[in-house]
Design a protein around this motif. Structure first.
Motif, PDB file in Angstrom:
ATOM      1  N   LYS A 124      -2.050   5.056  -3.331  1.00 36.60           N
ATOM      2  CA  LYS A 124      -3.147   4.016  -3.076  1.00 36.60           C
ATOM      3  C   LYS A 124      -3.841   4.227  -2.518  1.00 36.60           C
ATOM      4  O   LYS A 124      -5.444   4.097  -2.705  1.00 36.60           O
ATOM      5  CB  LYS A 124      -2.448   2.549  -3.536  1.00 36.60           C
ATOM      6  CG  LYS A 124      -1.992   2.183  -4.756  1.00 36.60           C
ATOM      7  CD  LYS A 124      -1.590   0.689  -4.631  1.00 36.60           C
ATOM      8  CE  LYS A 124      -0.855  -0.033  -5.762  1.00 36.60           C
ATOM      9  NZ  LYS A 124      -0.286  -1.443  -5.510  1.00 36.60           N
TER      10      LYS A 124
ATOM     11  N   THR B 147      -8.055   5.051  -2.961  1.00 37.38           N
ATOM     12  CA  THR B 147      -8.805   4.119  -2.387  1.00 37.38           C
ATOM     13  C   THR B 147      -9.780   5.058  -1.228  1.00 37.38           C
ATOM     14  O   THR B 147     -11.219   4.739  -1.524  1.00 37.38           O
ATOM     15  CB  THR B 147      -8.287   2.940  -1.505  1.00 37.38           C
ATOM     16  OG1 THR B 147      -7.495   2.125  -2.576  1.00 37.38           O
ATOM     17  CG2 THR B 147      -9.362   2.060  -1.181  1.00 37.38           C
TER      18      THR B 147
ATOM     19  N   TRP C  56       0.949  -1.286   0.007  1.00 31.30           N
ATOM     20  CA  TRP C  56      -0.036   0.034  -0.068  1.00 31.30           C
ATOM     21  C   TRP C  56       1.069   1.112  -0.009  1.00 31.30           C
ATOM     22  O   TRP C  56       1.470   1.498   1.086  1.00 31.30           O
ATOM     23  CB  TRP C  56      -0.764   0.086   1.084  1.00 31.30           C
ATOM     24  CG  TRP C  56      -2.095  -0.780   1.099  1.00 31.30           C
ATOM     25  CD1 TRP C  56      -2.214  -2.010   1.624  1.00 31.30           C
ATOM     26  CD2 TRP C  56      -3.400  -0.320   0.267  1.00 31.30           C
ATOM     27  NE1 TRP C  56      -3.540  -2.519   1.235  1.00 31.30           N
ATOM     28  CE2 TRP C  56      -4.110  -1.497   0.631  1.00 31.30           C
ATOM     29  CE3 TRP C  56      -3.927   0.896  -0.041  1.00 31.30           C
ATOM     30  CZ2 TRP C  56      -5.372  -1.423  -0.037  1.00 31.30           C
ATOM     31  CZ3 TRP C  56      -5.070   0.893  -0.503  1.00 31.30           C
ATOM     32  CH2 TRP C  56      -5.895  -0.048  -0.349  1.00 31.30           C
TER      33      TRP C  56
END
Length: 101
Positions: free
Chosen positions: A10, A14, A6
């Protein structure tokens, strides 16, 4: 770089996607009570997802869910539902007319 890691970008993408979906679905319903309940449920789910992703812990998801439920209930309660505008003819019968905002 590990492919499954992660990254901050990202994680931000998200969280932005989840928040956008939650806001897009917030306040679905016709009556004020329905909008309040759906706003609270959507806010709780969105807040829990964001809190869990942001902290990586169950405590963060729990706090995010509680805060999201409260915020979703407030937003849902204060939104306007679909308007149905009526007029009455000379016989006392109601009929729908275009709403003026």
């Amino acid at each position: 770089m590990v492919t499954g890691a992660w990254t901050p970008m990202k994680k931000f993408a998200t969280l932005t996607l989840i928040a956008g979906l939650g806001l897009g679905l917030a306040a679905c319903g016709e009556t004020r009570n329905e909008r309040t309940l759906s706003g609270a449920l959507i806010g709780a789910g969105t807040g829990a997802a964001i809190g869990g992703l942001a902290t990586g812990k169950a405590g963060g998801a729990l706090v995010g869910g509680v805060v999201g439920a409260g915020a979703g209930a407030v937003v849902g309660s204060n939104t306007r539902g679909p308007r149905r505008c009526y007029a009455t003819n000379r016989y006392g019968e109601r009929y729908r007319v275009p709403c003026r905002y």
